[in-house]
Design an enzyme around this catalytic site. Structure first.
Site: not given
Ligand code: ATP
Ligand code: GLA
Length: 518
Positions: A56, A209
């Site tokens: 993306d 996302d």
């Molecule tokens: P990805 O982007 O790979 O899908 P992700 O978004 O789940 O993964 P991270 O980018 O590491 O993972 O972000 C997670 C962080 O977002 C947590 O450590 C916290 O700081 C915040 N977060 C996400 N959900 C919550 C929640 N329900 N309550 C509080 N903080 C949150």
């Molecule tokens: C995370 C990022 C997105 C995208 C994906 C991988 O979720 O927030 O922008 O780059 O990784 O596709």
């Protein structure tokens, strides 16, 4: 321009009774915590990406869908400028702070990893939007916003590749907007302002996302394009017999994107930015500087190669067959562009030279905005991953569009593309740890047509394509062969949370149901 919607009951969830209880419990906890009832509730869902990861931010299209797990926030407006955020998950401890009284933006210390920072990201982008769009509300940025009390409750696993962070930031942004009496933001504006949220905590993410979480629609997957502009096309995948389902299984290898960014996520962003400039330099192409790092993108270099070098018409991204044909051609071509030595990887000096930059210029362009660490830059491998996963997105769409009723053939073709993507994520993008490989292997041997790591990767979740009749066996085998063997002490609750079957879900919205819960 569609506005962020307001829903008035729980029918947008597949299990409305369960959700009614969940919201009831959130309202009850809010009331106990803040000694008052909430004024409103907002929510934003996670997403699963079916095809096209780490592309993306190169401006190639992706194919995610919003899922049922989400972040909900109960909010009451505050009489003063204070903000208190609490969470139903006790690992996120309550935080209180005052908004700067001179109306300046809140500051975020990216070196301190804290959930409060993610809230501040939403607060900051909401504040900027309000000042730009409704200057009278903040005295053109000289008066603070209204404070708030908020209780968050999330079912998106954190660090699970399902975009908990985007869902959280969007819910936080909506909470701040509505606490300041703004209820009519368009989906387009909400996406535009929240895409950059996580940049403030040091992550150079793309726009998939936020777009998926905001534009999600029941029953529909989303084709999200970034060129010529950010655009979402929701569509239904073919109705197969037996019915196709996407099963999501969390490997429970946690990958905290921000904390690991210098060697993982942000390093990929740097590698593909260098790749784009290097291709442009080697091939003598003129490109826009429109990446997160103000460099060329691989999409820009791709477009310029066909128009400038080969004199072919511009591809608008809509003609799927033209995109497939061109991506297939460029994948053959790049084999000749990189020498055997270059295919092994580039040192900083080698990469700078190949991109036509001095070492200082190289550092300031690629290595200063978001710090990264590496031994060699794997430019050839990342380029190949980006072009081939982008090709697979278009091939998935073609397979779906060409469906004439042969379910088995469709499932096999879609599954094969998912499996090929997994090889690319693992071998070319080095983003799939051994446990994720193991999950994919077990699933494919037990009823999945295709399995691939989804989202930022380096851990997190696998998405599997299967059918309803094969679903229970697949879940059972994953439970015994992966979860119970890898994590012998796993609890039933953890298991239930790790395996998610979700239909495409409703996007971010205001949930106007306070009158429906006691
Ligand atoms: P990805 O982007 O790979 O899908 P992700 O978004 O789940 O993964 P991270 O980018 O590491 O993972 O972000 C997670 C962080 O977002 C947590 O450590 C916290 O700081 C915040 N977060 C996400 N959900 C919550 C929640 N329900 N309550 C509080 N903080 C949150
Ligand atoms: C995370 C990022 C997105 C995208 C994906 C991988 O979720 O927030 O922008 O780059 O990784 O596709």
């Amino acid at each position: 321009m569609p506005l962020v919607s307001t829903v008035k009951d729980f029918s947008f969830y597949s299990d409305s009774e369960k959700q009614k209880k969940r919201y009831g419990s959130v309202v009850e906890t809010f009331t106990k915590t803040f000694h008052q009832k909430p004024d409103f509730l907002v929510r934003a869902p996670g997403r699963v990406n079916l095809m096209g990861d780490h592309i993306d931010y190169c401006h190639f299209s992706v194919l995610p869908m919003a899922i049922e797990v989400d972040v909900i926030t109960a909010v009451s407006k505050s009489d003063d400028n204070s903000v208190t955020i609490a969470n139903t998950d006790e690992k996120f401890t309550t935080q209180t702070f005052d908004l700067p009284s001179d109306g300046s933006l809140v500051t975020i210390d990216k070196n301190q990893h804290s959930w409060g920072n993610y809230f501040k990201c939403g607060l900051l982008v909401a504040h900027k939007y309000i000042t730009e769009t409704y200057p009278e509300k903040t005295g053109s940025g000289k008066k603070p916003l209204k404070g708030l009390h908020a209780l968050f409750d999330g079912t998106v696993p954190t660090g699970g590749g399902l975009s908990s962070s985007a869902a959280f930031c969007i819910a936080a942004t909506l909470a701040v907007l509505k606490a300041n009496d703004i209820s009519d933001i368009t989906k387009e504006d909400l996406t535009r302002i929240t895409v950059v949220c996580e940049h403030y905590v040091g992550l150079s993410n793309g726009g998939m996302d936020q777009c998926a979480s905001i534009y999600g629609e029941p029953s529909k997957v989303l084709l999200i394009s970034f060129k010529p502009k950010l655009e979402t096309t929701p569509f239904e995948l073919p109705k197969t017999k037996p019915e196709a389902v996407f099963l999501i299984s969390n490997s429970l290898v946690t990958s905290n994107k921000t904390e690991t960014a210098p060697t993982n996520y942000n390093l990929r962003v740097v590698e593909v930015a260098v790749a784009a400039d290097l291709l442009a330099h080697k091939l003598g192409l003129k490109t826009d500087q429109d990446s997160n790092l103000n460099t060329a993108t691989l999409r820009g270099a791709f477009d310029a190669y066909f128009t400038q070098k080969l004199g072919e018409p511009h591809w608008d991204g809509k003609d799927i067959n033209m995109g497939i044909e061109r991506l297939t051609r460029i994948l053959e071509y790049i084999e000749t562009v990189f020498s055997d030595e270059e295919k092994k990887g580039f040192t900083t000096e080698e990469a700078a030279k190949a991109a036509g930059k001095s070492k200082d210029e190289f550092s300031s362009t690629y290595l200063s905005a978001f710090p990264v660490r590496y031994d060699l830059l794997k430019i050839y491998q990342r380029t190949k991953h980006v072009f081939s996963d982008s090709l697979r997105v278009l091939q998935c769409i073609k397979v779906a569009r060409d469906f004439k009723g042969d379910s088995e053939d469709y499932l096999q073709q879609f599954g094969k593309l998912m499996n090929e993507s997994q090889v690319s994520c693992n071998i070319l993008n080095n983003a799939s740890p051994p446990k994720c490989e193991e999950l994919c292997r077990i699933a494919r041997e037990n009823g999945a047509y295709g399995s691939r790591i989804t989202g930022a990767a380096f851990g997190g979740s696998i998405v599997h394509l299967t059918t309803v009749d094969r679903l229970q066996k697949l879940i059972d085998v994953l439970t015994t062969e992966y979860y119970k063997k890898t994590y012998p002490n796993i609890t039933e609750t953890e298991l239930n949370e790790a395996i998610v079957v979700s239909k495409p879900a409703e996007g971010a919205c205001v949930v106007d149901i306070l009158d429906k819960i006691e």
